[in-house]
Write an enzyme that holds these catalytic residues in place. Structure first.
Site, mmCIF file in Angstrom:
data_model
loop_
_atom_site.group_PDB
_atom_site.id
_atom_site.type_symbol
_atom_site.label_atom_id
_atom_site.label_comp_id
_atom_site.label_asym_id
_atom_site.label_seq_id
_atom_site.Cartn_x
_atom_site.Cartn_y
_atom_site.Cartn_z
ATOM 1 N N CYS A 198 6.931 8.532 -5.675
ATOM 2 C CA CYS A 198 7.363 7.331 -6.371
ATOM 3 C C CYS A 198 7.253 7.346 -7.898
ATOM 4 O O CYS A 198 7.836 6.449 -8.454
ATOM 5 C CB CYS A 198 6.657 5.988 -6.031
ATOM 6 S SG CYS A 198 4.635 6.349 -6.408
ATOM 7 N N ASP B 226 4.693 7.258 -9.717
ATOM 8 C CA ASP B 226 3.516 6.194 -10.133
ATOM 9 C C ASP B 226 2.300 7.330 -10.605
ATOM 10 O O ASP B 226 2.294 8.280 -9.968
ATOM 11 C CB ASP B 226 2.900 5.473 -9.136
ATOM 12 C CG ASP B 226 3.845 4.187 -8.778
ATOM 13 O OD1 ASP B 226 4.738 4.246 -9.494
ATOM 14 O OD2 ASP B 226 3.542 3.586 -7.819
ATOM 15 N N CYS C 186 2.113 0.995 -8.464
ATOM 16 C CA CYS C 186 2.262 -0.382 -7.553
ATOM 17 C C CYS C 186 0.949 -0.976 -7.457
ATOM 18 O O CYS C 186 -0.055 -0.473 -7.842
ATOM 19 C CB CYS C 186 3.020 0.008 -6.129
ATOM 20 S SG CYS C 186 1.552 0.965 -5.231
ATOM 21 N N CYS D 270 -0.571 5.436 -1.301
ATOM 22 C CA CYS D 270 -1.168 4.979 -2.552
ATOM 23 C C CYS D 270 -2.560 5.326 -3.165
ATOM 24 O O CYS D 270 -2.716 5.653 -4.209
ATOM 25 C CB CYS D 270 -0.749 3.707 -3.139
ATOM 26 S SG CYS D 270 1.196 3.145 -2.577
HETATM 27 S S1 FES Z 1 4.466 3.122 -4.538
HETATM 28 FE FE1 FES Z 1 3.754 4.665 -5.793
HETATM 29 S S2 FES Z 1 1.414 4.594 -5.768
HETATM 30 FE FE2 FES Z 1 2.169 2.932 -4.487
#
Ligand code: FES
Length: 129
Positions: free
Chosen positions: A39, A41, A64, A108
């Site tokens: 993602c 992140d 997130c 995550c």
């Molecule tokens: S969706 Fe990327 S760490 Fe949770």
């Protein structure tokens, strides 16, 4: 992310609303960066170490809600632990400490596990320095 929040339990929501130890740390002894390739992140974890024990931890996470809650609880979990004990904290332990994560969000917490490993290896590199 209201629809996402709806599936989080109270512990996760508490950490989301009141993240613990959020923000940069001045002169840390180790910094770990982790990215979730799925993602994009990211998490940065800062640690201060004294006599082999983590005495302070802070985080900066762009991600997130589950990633932020995982980061927040991770800083609480590693404080006071030895380096060896901190390395034993897995993503599963983090997710369990949060009372569980929704199935689509379980991955995550891996971000926090990776950040611990990176921060410790940065600390060890600096010491070997
Ligand atoms: S969706 Fe990327 S760490 Fe949770």
């Amino acid at each position: 992310m209201p629809e996402e929040r709806g599936s989080y339990n109270q512990i996760v929501i508490d950490h989301l609303k009141h993240p613990r130890n959020m923000g940069e740390m001045e002169s840390p002894d180790g910094v770990g960066e982790a990215e979730n390739p799925a993602c994009g992140d990211t998490m940065r974890l800062f640690i201060k170490v004294e006599a082999g024990r983590i005495i302070d931890a802070r985080f900066l996470t762009f991600g997130c809600g589950a990633a932020i809650a995982s980061s927040s609880i991770t800083t609480e979990m590693i404080k006071g632990k030895t380096i060896e004990e901190a390395l034993m904290i897995s993503d599963q332990v983090i997710a369990d400490a949060l009372g569980g994560l929704p199935p689509t969000k379980v991955h995550c917490s891996i971000l926090a596990e990776k950040a611990i490993n990176e921060a410790v290896s940065d600390y060890q590199k600096r010491r070997a320095g």
